[in-house]
Design a protein around this motif. Structure first.
Motif, PDB file in Angstrom:
ATOM      1  N   MET A 173      61.541  52.531 -27.962  1.00 55.30           N
ATOM      2  CA  MET A 173      62.589  53.231 -27.222  1.00 55.30           C
ATOM      3  C   MET A 173      63.940  52.537 -27.429  1.00 55.30           C
ATOM      4  O   MET A 173      64.953  53.192 -27.643  1.00 55.30           O
ATOM      5  N   LEU A 174      63.966  51.226 -27.385  1.00 57.42           N
ATOM      6  CA  LEU A 174      65.210  50.493 -27.611  1.00 57.42           C
ATOM      7  C   LEU A 174      65.745  50.727 -29.016  1.00 57.42           C
ATOM      8  O   LEU A 174      66.952  50.909 -29.199  1.00 57.42           O
ATOM      9  N   LEU A 175      64.869  50.736 -29.997  1.00 54.64           N
ATOM     10  CA  LEU A 175      65.311  50.992 -31.365  1.00 54.64           C
ATOM     11  C   LEU A 175      65.897  52.388 -31.502  1.00 54.64           C
ATOM     12  O   LEU A 175      66.920  52.580 -32.140  1.00 54.64           O
ATOM     13  N   SER A 176      65.260  53.380 -30.875  1.00 51.01           N
ATOM     14  CA  SER A 176      65.786  54.741 -30.991  1.00 51.01           C
ATOM     15  C   SER A 176      67.097  54.875 -30.228  1.00 51.01           C
ATOM     16  O   SER A 176      67.993  55.594 -30.665  1.00 51.01           O
ATOM     17  N   LEU A 177      67.263  54.190 -29.104  1.00 53.88           N
ATOM     18  CA  LEU A 177      68.531  54.220 -28.386  1.00 53.88           C
ATOM     19  C   LEU A 177      69.631  53.564 -29.200  1.00 53.88           C
ATOM     20  O   LEU A 177      70.762  54.051 -29.248  1.00 53.88           O
ATOM     21  N   ASN A 178      69.308  52.452 -29.867  1.00 48.03           N
ATOM     22  CA  ASN A 178      70.299  51.797 -30.714  1.00 48.03           C
ATOM     23  C   ASN A 178      70.707  52.693 -31.872  1.00 48.03           C
ATOM     24  O   ASN A 178      71.877  52.758 -32.227  1.00 48.03           O
ATOM     25  N   ALA A 179      69.755  53.376 -32.467  1.00 50.22           N
ATOM     26  CA  ALA A 179      70.067  54.280 -33.576  1.00 50.22           C
ATOM     27  C   ALA A 179      70.959  55.410 -33.092  1.00 50.22           C
ATOM     28  O   ALA A 179      71.901  55.810 -33.760  1.00 50.22           O
ATOM     29  N   PHE A 180      70.674  55.951 -31.904  1.00 48.35           N
ATOM     30  CA  PHE A 180      71.477  57.047 -31.371  1.00 48.35           C
ATOM     31  C   PHE A 180      72.887  56.558 -31.052  1.00 48.35           C
ATOM     32  O   PHE A 180      73.857  57.238 -31.336  1.00 48.35           O
ATOM     33  N   ALA A 181      73.013  55.349 -30.493  1.00 48.14           N
ATOM     34  CA  ALA A 181      74.332  54.809 -30.161  1.00 48.14           C
ATOM     35  C   ALA A 181      75.152  54.586 -31.432  1.00 48.14           C
ATOM     36  O   ALA A 181      76.370  54.719 -31.418  1.00 48.14           O
ATOM     37  N   ALA A 182      74.473  54.272 -32.533  1.00 48.44           N
ATOM     38  CA  ALA A 182      75.169  54.024 -33.786  1.00 48.44           C
ATOM     39  C   ALA A 182      75.512  55.317 -34.505  1.00 48.44           C
ATOM     40  O   ALA A 182      76.343  55.330 -35.388  1.00 48.44           O
ATOM     41  N   GLY A 183      74.875  56.388 -34.146  1.00 46.53           N
ATOM     42  CA  GLY A 183      75.142  57.675 -34.778  1.00 46.53           C
ATOM     43  C   GLY A 183      73.898  58.250 -35.422  1.00 46.53           C
ATOM     44  O   GLY A 183      73.100  57.525 -36.003  1.00 46.53           O
ATOM     45  N   LEU A 233      85.763  60.476 -48.198  1.00 52.31           N
ATOM     46  CA  LEU A 233      85.040  60.017 -47.019  1.00 52.31           C
ATOM     47  C   LEU A 233      83.624  59.526 -47.316  1.00 52.31           C
ATOM     48  O   LEU A 233      83.083  58.720 -46.558  1.00 52.31           O
ATOM     49  N   ALA A 234      83.022  60.008 -48.390  1.00 53.34           N
ATOM     50  CA  ALA A 234      81.648  59.625 -48.721  1.00 53.34           C
ATOM     51  C   ALA A 234      81.557  58.122 -48.948  1.00 53.34           C
ATOM     52  O   ALA A 234      82.319  57.559 -49.716  1.00 53.34           O
ATOM     53  N   GLY A 235      80.635  57.495 -48.227  1.00 50.62           N
ATOM     54  CA  GLY A 235      80.413  56.066 -48.382  1.00 50.62           C
ATOM     55  C   GLY A 235      81.397  55.175 -47.647  1.00 50.62           C
ATOM     56  O   GLY A 235      81.279  53.951 -47.691  1.00 50.62           O
ATOM     57  N   GLN A 236      82.354  55.778 -46.975  1.00 52.48           N
ATOM     58  CA  GLN A 236      83.352  54.994 -46.238  1.00 52.48           C
ATOM     59  C   GLN A 236      82.654  54.187 -45.128  1.00 52.48           C
ATOM     60  O   GLN A 236      81.615  54.581 -44.618  1.00 52.48           O
ATOM     61  N   HIS A 237      83.236  53.082 -44.753  1.00 43.63           N
ATOM     62  CA  HIS A 237      82.671  52.246 -43.691  1.00 43.63           C
ATOM     63  C   HIS A 237      82.600  53.030 -42.382  1.00 43.63           C
ATOM     64  O   HIS A 237      83.578  53.657 -41.970  1.00 43.63           O
ATOM     65  N   GLN A 238      81.451  52.979 -41.762  1.00 40.20           N
ATOM     66  CA  GLN A 238      81.202  53.745 -40.545  1.00 40.20           C
ATOM     67  C   GLN A 238      82.163  53.355 -39.421  1.00 40.20           C
ATOM     68  O   GLN A 238      82.716  54.225 -38.744  1.00 40.20           O
ATOM     69  N   ASP A 239      82.382  52.075 -39.224  1.00 45.17           N
ATOM     70  CA  ASP A 239      83.265  51.647 -38.135  1.00 45.17           C
ATOM     71  C   ASP A 239      84.703  52.107 -38.376  1.00 45.17           C
ATOM     72  O   ASP A 239      85.415  52.467 -37.447  1.00 45.17           O
ATOM     73  N   ASP A 278      79.777  62.862 -31.157  1.00 53.98           N
ATOM     74  CA  ASP A 278      80.030  63.624 -32.387  1.00 53.98           C
ATOM     75  C   ASP A 278      80.733  62.736 -33.419  1.00 53.98           C
ATOM     76  O   ASP A 278      80.379  62.745 -34.597  1.00 53.98           O
ATOM     77  N   VAL A 279      81.725  61.998 -32.965  1.00 49.39           N
ATOM     78  CA  VAL A 279      82.477  61.105 -33.856  1.00 49.39           C
ATOM     79  C   VAL A 279      81.533  60.082 -34.481  1.00 49.39           C
ATOM     80  O   VAL A 279      81.559  59.857 -35.695  1.00 49.39           O
ATOM     81  N   LYS A 280      80.678  59.471 -33.679  1.00 53.19           N
ATOM     82  CA  LYS A 280      79.727  58.478 -34.200  1.00 53.19           C
ATOM     83  C   LYS A 280      78.756  59.111 -35.180  1.00 53.19           C
ATOM     84  O   LYS A 280      78.417  58.515 -36.207  1.00 53.19           O
ATOM     85  N   ASN A 281      78.301  60.324 -34.859  1.00 50.95           N
ATOM     86  CA  ASN A 281      77.351  61.005 -35.741  1.00 50.95           C
ATOM     87  C   ASN A 281      77.984  61.367 -37.076  1.00 50.95           C
ATOM     88  O   ASN A 281      77.386  61.158 -38.135  1.00 50.95           O
ATOM     89  N   ILE A 282      79.185  61.912 -37.041  1.00 55.72           N
ATOM     90  CA  ILE A 282      79.883  62.271 -38.282  1.00 55.72           C
ATOM     91  C   ILE A 282      80.131  61.016 -39.115  1.00 55.72           C
ATOM     92  O   ILE A 282      79.938  61.019 -40.332  1.00 55.72           O
ATOM     93  N   ALA A 283      80.549  59.943 -38.463  1.00 54.10           N
ATOM     94  CA  ALA A 283      80.793  58.689 -39.180  1.00 54.10           C
ATOM     95  C   ALA A 283      79.509  58.173 -39.826  1.00 54.10           C
ATOM     96  O   ALA A 283      79.525  57.709 -40.974  1.00 54.10           O
ATOM     97  N   ALA A 284      78.391  58.261 -39.116  1.00 55.73           N
ATOM     98  CA  ALA A 284      77.111  57.812 -39.668  1.00 55.73           C
ATOM     99  C   ALA A 284      76.730  58.654 -40.883  1.00 55.73           C
ATOM    100  O   ALA A 284      76.276  58.124 -41.904  1.00 55.73           O
ATOM    101  N   TYR A 285      76.929  59.966 -40.782  1.00 61.04           N
ATOM    102  CA  TYR A 285      76.605  60.857 -41.899  1.00 61.04           C
ATOM    103  C   TYR A 285      77.473  60.557 -43.124  1.00 61.04           C
ATOM    104  O   TYR A 285      76.961  60.376 -44.231  1.00 61.04           O
TER     105      TYR A 285
END
Length: 114
Positions: free
Chosen positions: A11-21, A54-60, A95-102
């Motif tokens: 659960m912690l791993l999935s929450l961390n993944a979601f928080a990261a995008g 944008l492809a491959g750009q740093h997520q942060d 949404d911003v985190k998800n788009i950045a992760a993608y």
């Protein structure tokens, strides 16, 4: 007892993944908001050379840039651009985190060193 520990760790791993995008949610959001219409279908061939790849750009960096466009030119650490301001206005923080992760997950031609 061991099962509870494993379930808690998962659960912690999935929450961390979601928080990261979430990459798949980011892909859907990028398509929904037509990001490709300016940045290219592969996000690596923008329609104008002044538009960023944008492809491959740093997520942060992507999170920071999109958040700055949401703040606008008058906001603290904001960026002013009428097109990007309108594009990011409806996006939530997730949404911003998800788009950045993608976008970060895509292969790109970003040059880090010469």
């Amino acid at each position: 007892m061991m099962m509870k520990i494993l379930a808690g760790a998962a659960m912690l791993l999935s929450l961390n993944a979601f928080a990261a995008g979430d990459i798949e949610a980011g892909k859907q959001a990028a398509e929904k908001y037509n990001c490709f219409s300016c940045h290219g279908k592969d996000y690596n061939t923008p329609i104008d050379p002044s538009y960023p790849k944008l492809a491959g750009q740093h997520q942060d960096y992507l999170v920071t840039a999109l958040t700055a466009y949401k703040r606008g030119a008058d906001g603290a650490n904001g960026r002013g651009n009428a097109i990007m301001g309108a594009q990011v206005k409806p996006l939530s923080g997730q949404d911003v985190k998800n788009i950045a992760a993608y976008l970060h997950s895509l292969p790109g031609s970003l040059v880090l060193r010469k």
